[in-house]
Design a protein around this motif. Sequence first.
Motif, PDB file in Angstrom:
ATOM      1  N   LYS A 309       0.831  -1.206   0.000  1.00 19.33           N
ATOM      2  CA  LYS A 309       0.000   0.000   0.000  1.00 19.33           C
ATOM      3  C   LYS A 309       0.865   1.255   0.000  1.00 19.33           C
ATOM      4  CE  LYS A 309      -3.693   2.308   2.592  1.00 19.33           C
ATOM      5  NZ  LYS A 309      -4.580   2.218   3.796  1.00 19.33           N
ATOM      6  N   ALA A 310       1.889   1.279   0.861  1.00 16.57           N
ATOM      7  CA  ALA A 310       2.767   2.445   0.948  1.00 16.57           C
ATOM      8  C   ALA A 310       3.564   2.634  -0.340  1.00 16.57           C
ATOM      9  CB  ALA A 310       3.708   2.299   2.140  1.00 16.57           C
ATOM     10  N   TYR A 311       4.049   1.539  -0.898  1.00 15.23           N
ATOM     11  CA  TYR A 311       4.868   1.621  -2.113  1.00 15.23           C
ATOM     12  C   TYR A 311       4.037   2.133  -3.291  1.00 15.23           C
ATOM     13  CZ  TYR A 311       8.487   0.285  -5.481  1.00 15.23           C
ATOM     14  OH  TYR A 311       9.462   0.300  -6.453  1.00 15.23           O
ATOM     15  N   GLN A 312       2.840   1.596  -3.458  1.00 19.83           N
ATOM     16  CA  GLN A 312       2.007   2.020  -4.573  1.00 19.83           C
ATOM     17  C   GLN A 312       1.548   3.463  -4.417  1.00 19.83           C
ATOM     18  OE1 GLN A 312      -0.883  -1.302  -4.570  1.00 19.83           O
ATOM     19  NE2 GLN A 312      -0.015  -1.918  -6.531  1.00 19.83           N
ATOM     20  N   ALA A 313       1.285   3.874  -3.169  1.00 23.77           N
ATOM     21  CA  ALA A 313       0.898   5.266  -2.932  1.00 23.77           C
ATOM     22  C   ALA A 313       2.047   6.210  -3.247  1.00 23.77           C
ATOM     23  CB  ALA A 313       0.458   5.441  -1.480  1.00 23.77           C
ATOM     24  N   ARG A 314       3.266   5.771  -2.965  1.00 25.61           N
ATOM     25  CA  ARG A 314       4.450   6.622  -3.161  1.00 25.61           C
ATOM     26  C   ARG A 314       4.871   6.714  -4.619  1.00 25.61           C
ATOM     27  NH1 ARG A 314       7.772   9.576  -4.111  1.00 25.61           N
ATOM     28  NH2 ARG A 314       9.632  10.215  -2.964  1.00 25.61           N
ATOM     29  N   TYR A 315       4.789   5.583  -5.340  1.00 25.50           N
ATOM     30  CA  TYR A 315       5.360   5.533  -6.677  1.00 25.50           C
ATOM     31  C   TYR A 315       4.349   5.247  -7.788  1.00 25.50           C
ATOM     32  CZ  TYR A 315       9.694   5.337  -4.022  1.00 25.50           C
ATOM     33  OH  TYR A 315      10.718   5.615  -3.150  1.00 25.50           O
ATOM     34  N   ASN A 316       3.106   4.957  -7.427  1.00 25.37           N
ATOM     35  CA  ASN A 316       2.097   4.617  -8.432  1.00 25.37           C
ATOM     36  C   ASN A 316       2.593   3.481  -9.322  1.00 25.37           C
ATOM     37  OD1 ASN A 316      -0.408   4.860  -9.710  1.00 25.37           O
ATOM     38  ND2 ASN A 316       0.420   6.222 -11.287  1.00 25.37           N
ATOM     39  N   ASP A 317       3.171   2.480  -8.709  1.00 22.62           N
ATOM     40  CA  ASP A 317       3.753   1.342  -9.417  1.00 22.62           C
ATOM     41  C   ASP A 317       3.762   0.159  -8.455  1.00 22.62           C
ATOM     42  OD1 ASP A 317       4.967  -0.174 -11.357  1.00 22.62           O
ATOM     43  OD2 ASP A 317       6.941   0.767 -11.180  1.00 22.62           O
ATOM     44  N   TYR A 318       3.924  -1.037  -8.992  1.00 17.43           N
ATOM     45  CA  TYR A 318       4.006  -2.206  -8.121  1.00 17.43           C
ATOM     46  C   TYR A 318       5.471  -2.497  -7.778  1.00 17.43           C
ATOM     47  CZ  TYR A 318       4.984  -4.572 -12.578  1.00 17.43           C
ATOM     48  OH  TYR A 318       5.508  -4.931 -13.798  1.00 17.43           O
ATOM     49  N   PRO A 319       5.724  -3.095  -6.631  1.00 20.56           N
ATOM     50  CA  PRO A 319       7.105  -3.360  -6.239  1.00 20.56           C
ATOM     51  C   PRO A 319       7.694  -4.563  -6.959  1.00 20.56           C
ATOM     52  CG  PRO A 319       5.609  -4.193  -4.574  1.00 20.56           C
ATOM     53  CD  PRO A 319       4.760  -3.471  -5.584  1.00 20.56           C
ATOM     54  N   ARG A 320       8.991  -4.548  -7.073  1.00 21.56           N
ATOM     55  CA  ARG A 320       9.746  -5.708  -7.558  1.00 21.56           C
ATOM     56  C   ARG A 320      10.531  -6.286  -6.378  1.00 21.56           C
ATOM     57  NH1 ARG A 320       7.417  -1.957 -11.028  1.00 21.56           N
ATOM     58  NH2 ARG A 320       7.750  -2.507 -13.220  1.00 21.56           N
ATOM     59  N   VAL A 321      11.248  -7.362  -6.624  1.00 26.48           N
ATOM     60  CA  VAL A 321      12.085  -7.904  -5.555  1.00 26.48           C
ATOM     61  C   VAL A 321      13.090  -6.863  -5.091  1.00 26.48           C
ATOM     62  CG1 VAL A 321      13.908  -9.580  -5.016  1.00 26.48           C
ATOM     63  CG2 VAL A 321      11.827 -10.334  -6.140  1.00 26.48           C
ATOM     64  N   GLY A 322      13.649  -6.109  -6.038  1.00 31.15           N
ATOM     65  CA  GLY A 322      14.589  -5.055  -5.661  1.00 31.15           C
ATOM     66  C   GLY A 322      13.982  -4.075  -4.690  1.00 31.15           C
ATOM     67  N   SER A 323      12.701  -3.767  -4.870  1.00 24.17           N
ATOM     68  CA  SER A 323      12.020  -2.843  -3.967  1.00 24.17           C
ATOM     69  C   SER A 323      12.013  -3.396  -2.543  1.00 24.17           C
ATOM     70  CB  SER A 323      10.573  -2.617  -4.429  1.00 24.17           C
ATOM     71  OG  SER A 323      10.497  -2.349  -5.802  1.00 24.17           O
ATOM     72  N   VAL A 324      11.692  -4.676  -2.417  1.00 20.68           N
ATOM     73  CA  VAL A 324      11.656  -5.324  -1.100  1.00 20.68           C
ATOM     74  C   VAL A 324      13.047  -5.366  -0.485  1.00 20.68           C
ATOM     75  CG1 VAL A 324      11.098  -7.453   0.138  1.00 20.68           C
ATOM     76  CG2 VAL A 324       9.645  -6.704  -1.747  1.00 20.68           C
TER      77      VAL A 324
END
Length: 416
Positions: A309-324
């Motif tokens: 939820k926080a990631y999508q709100a911040r970047y308007n994108d879905y996370p990848r493994v790199g994001s995690v």
Amino acid sequence: MLTRKWIRTVLTPKVLLQGILAKGILATAALGAVAGQAARADEIRIGEINSYSALPAFTEPYRKGWQLAVEEINAAGGIGGKTLVVVSRDDGGKPADAVTAANELVSKDGVALIAGTFFSNIGLAVSDFAAQKKILFMAAEPLTDAITWSKGNRYTFRLRPSNYMQAAMLAEEAAKLPAKRWATIAPNYEYGQSAVAVFKQLLSAKRPDIEWVGEQWPPQGKIDAGAVVEAIDAVKPEAILNVTFGPDLVKLVREGNTRGTFQGRAVVSFLTGEPEYLDPLKAETPEGWIVTGYPWSAVPQPEHAAFLKAYQARYNDYPRVGSVVGYSMIKSIAAVLAKAGSTDTEKMIAAAEGVAVDMPFGRIVFRALDHQATMGAFVGRTALKDGKGVMVDAVYRDGAKYLPTDDEVRKLRPAN
């Protein structure tokens, strides 16, 4: 694209109130404005190094992940009231440049510790630097077993599940296959060599009837996919282990699909289920490969729901493994700093050994024995959905369950 630039991320509650986050702007300063400045008393500096220009598919999401974590930590008051500052460098995919960057971060910019790196050979180079300079190094991505075992040192900690851990997860599934004749394809550098060696060891232990009939070692980033699949077809394997990733994987899959190399053969593949590497395959995604990866839209852990939820709100994108990985790296460092109550290296090492960290996949622990985190991975299969590659039947495997015994680790790791 970043090339040899510093990033200085400072987000205080005051800045947040000014609406900086809402606009998606990070406080940054170029090399000339930051280099050589000593850390202020009200901040803690982390030196971060990664291969931004060499592998943007992974490192760009990774950077977004660590930036989000920094924002959250500083918005909550920082570390003991001190602002967390990340000073970031691009190593260009070169070990020598990574070591140069690490030296400058320590000698000129007063960082308390170093973090990051992607390629295994670069991680090992920075780990050696950390041991020589006696500074803590939080290795985020390098997967080589050597970084915590044969070449491990008391200053280096590793976040991601190692080659051994992921190979153990994959070998568990591979052993169930009827295939006896296996061939391997892997990039010819530390990561690929290590992954193949440990997978062979673990699968052969489970299935003594396995026969290894061929190996292909294309240079990383320069695969001749036609020659590779031709050589694989020539040895007539019943199953294939793949360790290639990124653009090399796309070329391999395209050529293999054209020639029918994967038809009627089981394929077990490191990392292929990660969005960074699955997304570029699009409609060419081969179905049924057994893979490690990250089904970001179907992760059951409640910690992941909050992160997503926080990631999508911040970047308007879905996370990848790199994001995690980037997010969890900063959260791990924050946990170490909070537990240590100090930026003294010895106190941070003592705090890091056994520290527990809540990350998007649940709680992990950095083992005191070898400084390996118990972060796990998802194991599932590749499939096509609406013309895109997806990971299905994915199950999270707790990293703590896929490590050798303590006695075995002690034999692998030098005393230091």
